[in-house]
Design a protein around this motif. Structure first.
Motif, PDB file in Angstrom:
ATOM      1  N   GLN A  70     160.711 -10.814  53.197  1.00 30.69           N
ATOM      2  CA  GLN A  70     161.048  -9.652  52.367  1.00 30.69           C
ATOM      3  C   GLN A  70     162.543  -9.353  52.457  1.00 30.69           C
ATOM      4  O   GLN A  70     163.197  -9.036  51.465  1.00 30.69           O
ATOM      5  CB  GLN A  70     160.219  -8.444  52.831  1.00 30.69           C
ATOM      6  N   LYS A  73     164.461 -11.708  50.325  1.00 31.42           N
ATOM      7  CA  LYS A  73     164.305 -11.356  48.910  1.00 31.42           C
ATOM      8  C   LYS A  73     165.195 -10.179  48.525  1.00 31.42           C
ATOM      9  O   LYS A  73     165.769 -10.138  47.441  1.00 31.42           O
ATOM     10  CB  LYS A  73     162.853 -10.992  48.621  1.00 31.42           C
ATOM     11  N   GLN A  74     165.282  -9.208  49.442  1.00 30.85           N
ATOM     12  CA  GLN A  74     166.141  -8.045  49.158  1.00 30.85           C
ATOM     13  C   GLN A  74     167.610  -8.477  49.086  1.00 30.85           C
ATOM     14  O   GLN A  74     168.366  -7.987  48.250  1.00 30.85           O
ATOM     15  CB  GLN A  74     165.946  -6.958  50.226  1.00 30.85           C
ATOM     16  N   LYS A  77     168.420 -10.102  45.862  1.00 32.41           N
ATOM     17  CA  LYS A  77     168.497  -9.175  44.724  1.00 32.41           C
ATOM     18  C   LYS A  77     169.901  -8.615  44.513  1.00 32.41           C
ATOM     19  O   LYS A  77     170.227  -8.146  43.434  1.00 32.41           O
ATOM     20  CB  LYS A  77     167.551  -7.985  44.974  1.00 32.41           C
TER      21      LYS A  77
END
Lengths: 102, 554
Positions: A70, A73-74, A77
């Protein structure tokens, strides 16, 4: 005590992240903020501009806990992050630096 | 070769982007831009009374239009006041571009008058932000701000512009191209095939729609998917209106204040098809116990949402429109009679109780009476609290973008300025702002803006002279010990409205409250409609915070 055990156990599963980012003031804040907010421990940070100077490379040494996916993924972004590559803890970049921290 | 100041360049770039209305408040560090704005023939500036109000007006415009809209603030307190509206836009994925003035470059970092680190402060609240150190950069930064705000999962972008950068002369050959959203991600056809197989093989599937369906403009496609696959459909707070509430497949809103049957249906599901939603805690309750029997298909344009709260069996990172379009030819037509019969049985046994629905002076009755007096063209905004949940439960939403509410951040004070923004973007529509006395006081100064702009906004005030949802939680979970939730004095909102120059009616004293309400709603122009609500009326059912959705009270 439990903290010590956790860290020792985690020490065998460290991960090195290689980030390519846009080179301007503020990029480090964006990235570090993401980790700090989630109390995701960053053991080491290295950042240098790349030869063309519009980009930088950031190396992060982190623990591989269940939130790492996670977390990555952040990071991906973020507008200024161009790529994220995962390496194992055996990657030389931090190992070679250890001499400067003795 | 063109030559102009940074301020004028920002203005021209906004005009080229199609911006027609901006909301904000001037101040020292943004005065060069306001001076340029004064010379624009095409951009209408709406003067808010508090920067947060200006931010929510931009949000109201964006929530109605689906396009990024612009708010303005000066440095220091202007920027800090704007912060809440930006955070709200981030959590609800609303496209917005905030432009703030900053102290001149040489004074940055000196604790200059009205200096705050706006850039640093807004890093965690924005999708992206910029501090412009050279006016030439504006040629790139302003279109980038719009591109980022509207691409993928939408969100707020802030551009901080020091005063001297606004005054700096720029020379350039051509304007940059008008910003357009990024190309949509490629659809993973293999995952689509697997998802369709799962839908076809499921016996008790449920479609779970979120705000992403509205952002993608895919409401009609989502309804088609439900009809084709025979899928009972629940909506999050943000998605209300995607499927008309009276559609036979609609099972209403899920979560903390959803109907009992909705949460029970989810408990029975063997497949959950989550589209453009993010498994928010208010929607799913205790994550580990949500849909315990279901496999999960999760569609979201933001890859970071997949597997974040619940691990999906199939995660599809993609635009909802494209994914559903690709799914439709592969999903078999199913009647699903046993499952839909089971759903209908649960609905009959555990419906949403709406007592006193015929009384326009009761909470549900007032919501119903407003709906009865309007058609589906009206826009319904709310503030945050009990009134918000009652409206979410009881108002018959039938189209996307009909419903504007602060879902993620839950910002009291959201309603009035957002309703103003909605009316600015859609002046032909009646805009209703349901509010409570606690919420209304948080941006009540925007009544002045409303009166000045003479917009068709009706404020429907449910007044229980308390912070009702706090009082409710203290009554239910804190041993009936109300602390700081009951106001000791009542406010005369009718006089306040009058003082701001608004029309006002009081349903408390009206002989025929339904008629008074309908007349007030139909009369053009702004109006406050006041109604007292019993403080002891609570929002039911309620899932205690942290509990599973099946552990509802009431």
């Amino acid at each position: 005590m439990s903290m010590v055990i956790e860290r020792e156990a985690a020490a065998v599963t460290k991960v090195v992240l290689e980030l390519e980012v846009a080179n301007h003031a503020g990029v480090m804040s964006h990235i570090c903020g993401l980790f700090a907010r989630r109390a995701f421990n960053v053991e080491g940070i290295l950042c240098m501009p790349l030869p063309d100077a519009t980009r930088s490379r950031i190396w992060l040494l982190v623990f591989d806990d269940e939130r790492l996916e996670q977390m990555v993924k952040q990071v991906e972004k973020l507008e200024d992050v161009i790529s994220v590559v995962r390496h194992g803890a055996e990657h030389a970049v931090f190992e070679r630096l250890e001499a400067f921290f003795r | 070769m063109m030559q102009m100041t940074g301020a004028e360049l920002i203005l021209r770039l906004l005009e080229r982007q199609g911006i027609e209305t901006v909301c904000g408040i001037p101040g020292g560090a943004i005065l060069p831009f306001y001076d340029a704005l004064g010379q624009s023939d095409t951009i209408h500036h709406v003067l808010a009374r508090h920067e947060q109000g200006g931010g929510f007006m931009a949000q109201g415009m964006a929530r109605v239009s689906g396009k990024p809209e612009v708010c303005l603030a000066s440095s220091g307190p202007g920027a800090t006041n704007l912060v809440t509206a930006i955070a709200d836009a981030k959590l609800d994925s609303i496209p917005m571009v905030a432009i703030t003035g900053q102290v001149p470059l040489p004074m940055i970092g000196t604790d200059a008058f009205q200096e705050v680190d706006t850039y640093g402060m807004t890093i965690p609240l924005t999708k992206h932000n910029f501090l412009v150190r050279d006016a030439n950069d504006l040629l790139e930064v302003i279109p980038e701000a719009f591109r980022i705000a509207m691409s993928g999962r939408p969100g707020p972008v802030l551009v901080d512009v020091p005063k001297d950068v606004q005054c700096q002369m720029v020379s350039f050959e051509d304007y940059p191209p008008v910003a357009v959203p990024n190309a949509l991600p490629e659809v993973d056809l293999l995952a689509i095939e697997k998802a369709a197989e799962m839908i076809n093989a499921a016996e008790r599937p449920v479609l779970y729609l979120g705000g992403g369906v509205i952002h993608s403009g895919a409401s009609h496609l989502a309804v088609t998917l439900a009809e084709q696959g025979g899928l009972p459909t629940t909506m999050t707070l943000m998605a209300l209106g995607t499927m008309p509430i009276d559609h036979p497949l609609s099972i209403g809103m899920l979560g903390m204040h959803g109907a009992r049957y909705t949460n029970y249906v989810l408990e029975e599901a063997d497949l959950l098809i989550c589209v453009g939603a993010r498994f928010d805690d208010r929607a799913i309750g205790k994550a580990a116990e949500f849909c315990p029997r279901a496999k999960i298909i999760h569609v979201d344009i933001d890859p970071a949402e997949l597997h974040k709260i619940k691990t999906a069996h199939i995660g599809i990172a993609g635009d909802v429109t494209q994914v559903v379009e690709a799914l439709l030819p592969l999903v078999q037509v199913k009647l699903r009679e046993p499952w839909l019969a089971q759903v209908a049985d649960l609905k009959e046994r555990f419906p949403l109780a709406k007592p006193d629905l015929d009384n326009p002076r009761s909470h549900y009755g007032l919501v119903q009476a407003v709906a009865d007096a309007l058609d589906d063209e009206a826009v319904i905004a709310t503030d945050v609290g009990q009134h918000q949940m009652w409206v979410a439960q009881a108002y018959p939403f039938r189209r996307p973008r009909q419903w504007l509410t602060s879902g993620g951040l839950g910002t009291m004070g959201f309603g009035l300025p957002t309703a103003i923004g909605a009316a600015l973007a859609a002046p032909e529509r009646t805009v209703v702002c349901f509010t409570g006395d606690g919420s209304l006081k948080m941006n009540i100064q925007e009544m002045a803006t409303l009166a000045e702009e003479e917009l068709n906004v009706k404020i429907v005030l449910m007044n229980n002279n308390s912070l009702g949802l706090v009082y409710q939680q203290q009554s239910m979970f804190y041993g009936k010990r109300p602390v700081a939730s009951k106001y000791k004095r009542a406010v005369n909102f009718l006089k306040i409205a009058e003082g701001f120059g608004l029309d006002a009616v009081d349903l408390d004293t009206a002989e025929n409250p339904a008629a008074t309400l309908a007349e007030a709603l139909q009369r053009p122009g702004p109006c406050l409609i006041h109604c007292s609500i019993d403080r002891e009326e609570f929002v039911y059912p309620m899932v205690p915070p942290g509990a599973a959705n099946t552990e509802m009270i009431g």
